[in-house]
Design an enzyme around this catalytic site. Structure first.
Site, PDB file in Angstrom:
ATOM      1  N   ASP A   1       0.835  -1.205   0.000  1.00 31.40           N
ATOM      2  CA  ASP A   1       0.000   0.000   0.000  1.00 31.40           C
ATOM      3  C   ASP A   1       0.873   1.259   0.000  1.00 31.40           C
ATOM      4  O   ASP A   1       0.352   2.380  -0.099  1.00 31.40           O
ATOM      5  CB  ASP A   1      -1.009  -0.003   1.149  1.00 31.40           C
ATOM      6  CG  ASP A   1      -0.363  -0.083   2.517  1.00 31.40           C
ATOM      7  OD1 ASP A   1       0.883  -0.183   2.591  1.00 31.40           O
ATOM      8  OD2 ASP A   1      -1.107  -0.065   3.519  1.00 31.40           O
ATOM      9  N   SER A   2       2.199   1.073   0.030  1.00 32.51           N
ATOM     10  CA  SER A   2       3.109   2.199  -0.198  1.00 32.51           C
ATOM     11  C   SER A   2       2.866   2.806  -1.570  1.00 32.51           C
ATOM     12  O   SER A   2       3.341   3.905  -1.858  1.00 32.51           O
ATOM     13  CB  SER A   2       4.569   1.752  -0.061  1.00 32.51           C
ATOM     14  OG  SER A   2       4.811   0.590  -0.844  1.00 32.51           O
TER      15      SER A   2
ATOM     16  N   ASP B   1      -1.129  -6.062  -0.209  1.00 31.30           N
ATOM     17  CA  ASP B   1      -1.464  -5.415   1.072  1.00 31.30           C
ATOM     18  C   ASP B   1      -2.962  -5.204   1.207  1.00 31.30           C
ATOM     19  O   ASP B   1      -3.621  -4.758   0.261  1.00 31.30           O
ATOM     20  CB  ASP B   1      -0.785  -4.043   1.155  1.00 31.30           C
ATOM     21  CG  ASP B   1       0.428  -4.053   2.060  1.00 31.30           C
ATOM     22  OD1 ASP B   1       0.564  -4.980   2.889  1.00 31.30           O
ATOM     23  OD2 ASP B   1       1.256  -3.129   1.926  1.00 31.30           O
TER      24      ASP B   1
ATOM     25  N   LYS C   1      -1.203  -9.337   2.898  1.00 30.48           N
ATOM     26  CA  LYS C   1      -0.451  -8.893   4.073  1.00 30.48           C
ATOM     27  C   LYS C   1      -1.329  -7.918   4.832  1.00 30.48           C
ATOM     28  O   LYS C   1      -2.029  -7.106   4.212  1.00 30.48           O
ATOM     29  CB  LYS C   1       0.853  -8.220   3.664  1.00 30.48           C
ATOM     30  CG  LYS C   1       1.644  -7.621   4.847  1.00 30.48           C
ATOM     31  CD  LYS C   1       3.062  -7.264   4.488  1.00 30.48           C
ATOM     32  CE  LYS C   1       3.211  -5.941   3.800  1.00 30.48           C
ATOM     33  NZ  LYS C   1       2.735  -4.772   4.582  1.00 30.48           N
TER      34      LYS C   1
ATOM     35  N   GLU D   1      -1.435  -5.417   8.612  1.00 27.34           N
ATOM     36  CA  GLU D   1      -0.650  -4.849   9.703  1.00 27.34           C
ATOM     37  C   GLU D   1      -1.309  -5.138  11.050  1.00 27.34           C
ATOM     38  O   GLU D   1      -2.544  -5.169  11.150  1.00 27.34           O
ATOM     39  CB  GLU D   1      -0.506  -3.331   9.509  1.00 27.34           C
ATOM     40  CG  GLU D   1       0.294  -2.974   8.268  1.00 27.34           C
ATOM     41  CD  GLU D   1       0.502  -1.469   8.100  1.00 27.34           C
ATOM     42  OE1 GLU D   1       0.163  -0.693   9.025  1.00 27.34           O
ATOM     43  OE2 GLU D   1       1.012  -1.085   7.040  1.00 27.34           O
TER      44      GLU D   1
ATOM     45  N   GLU E   1       9.154  -4.329  10.523  1.00 18.48           N
ATOM     46  CA  GLU E   1       9.576  -3.027   9.969  1.00 18.48           C
ATOM     47  C   GLU E   1       9.996  -2.058  11.061  1.00 18.48           C
ATOM     48  O   GLU E   1       9.317  -1.923  12.088  1.00 18.48           O
ATOM     49  CB  GLU E   1       8.426  -2.405   9.155  1.00 18.48           C
ATOM     50  CG  GLU E   1       8.778  -1.007   8.638  1.00 18.48           C
ATOM     51  CD  GLU E   1       7.831  -0.447   7.599  1.00 18.48           C
ATOM     52  OE1 GLU E   1       6.841  -1.110   7.255  1.00 18.48           O
ATOM     53  OE2 GLU E   1       8.106   0.685   7.126  1.00 18.48           O
TER      54      GLU E   1
END
Ligand code: KIV
Length: 290
Positions: free
Chosen positions: A67-68, A106, A136, A138, A205
């Site tokens: 999602d960057s 993401d 993925k 978070e 991270e």
């Protein structure tokens, strides 16, 4: 191995040239770590487009549609505004542009936190629309139930602990995490919780090196570090960072090229040639066939 291939759109993407090798699998990536040891570190890079996927694919084990892309592709201030529509479009492009790496997508902020059922609906849409092999998400202890729910229903999940950029508003920035004993202990608990819940790998991270080492020793699945430790079971970077597309170079990034300067230089030469009418030349214009 060829670094690129041609997608034969007249047939289908099932017949790229050269003939594809068998794609790596999530169980294969998980199995890289056996009895706590990873002989061959996992190579992960972000990709958001088909062409970038083509170029990276032969060199990677995992392509992450991160999602960057919110910041890198869309110029957004954070990953928070990224939507399922955006991630699905880019995920499908990356799957079309690759035939070797496992593609992981993401889950955008707001698409999974409410409940395991909400997460399943979003993750199922991602897998259906993109063809990716997993997602993925978070979060640690708070997301363990969701990781277990998805994993038990055929959706491979990669965890993400430590600095979790979707929580930037709560964290107050992107600084390294785990500088206090309490926070370090919490990050370790988070990693253990998502590993116990069935995550096939965990991105670690922006944490102090010692924390990444402790997590890597403590969890059975592979850890993928970014701003973490060389002893993680693999590494990930945002591709545009390693290419040198941005002026700002965070401490954890190694720039392997200065592609931003190359692009800017090419655009400057093109602009100058358009302005002085030295482009196009005879070689670039069509004339009647003789
Ligand atoms: O979105 C992303 O690119 C990521 C990586 C930095 C791990 O989550």
């Amino acid at each position: 191995m060829s670094t690129t291939f041609t997608i034969d759109t007249s047939a289908s993407r099932a017949t790229p040239t050269p003939a594809p090798m068998k794609r790596l699998t999530v169980p294969g990536i998980r199995a890289r770590k056996a009895q706590g040891f990873t002989a061959e570190p996992i190579v992960m890079l972000t990709a958001y487009t088909a062409r970038m996927a083509q170029l990276l694919d032969p060199h990677c084990d995992v392509l992450l549609v991160g999602d960057s892309l919110g910041q890198v592709i869309y110029g957004l201030p954070s990953t928070v505004p990224v939507s399922l529509d955006m991630i699905c479009a880019h995920g499908a492009a990356v799957v079309r542009g690759s035939y070797h790496s496992v593609v992981i997508v993401d889950m955008p902020f707001g698409s999974y936190e409410v409940s395991p059922a909400q997460a399943f609906e979003s993750a199922a849409r991602i897998l259906k629309e993109t063809g990716a092999a997993g997602v993925k998400l978070e979060g640690g202890e708070a997301m363990a139930e969701t990781v277990a729910f998805l994993s038990a229903r055929g959706i491979p999940v990669c965890g993400h602990v430590g600095l979790t950029p979707q929580a930037v508003n709560a964290l107050g920035g992107y600084g390294a995490r785990g500088r206090s004993e309490a926070e370090a202990a919490k990050i370790l608990r988070d990693a253990k919780a998502v590993a116990d819940a069935g995550a096939f790998a965990i991105v670690v991270e922006g944490v102090l090196e010692e924390i990444a080492d402790t997590i890597t020793a403590a969890v059975p699945c592979p850890t993928i570090g970014i701003g973490a430790s060389a002893r993680c079971d693999g590494q990930v970077l945002v591709t545009e960072d390693l290419l040198g597309m941005f002026e700002r170079v965070p401490r954890f990034v190694k720039r392997y090229e200065a592609v931003g300067e190359i692009i800017s230089g090419a655009a400057a030469r093109y602009a100058s040639e358009v302005r002085d009418r030295s482009f196009p030349t005879d070689e670039q214009v069509y004339r009647p066939k003789k």
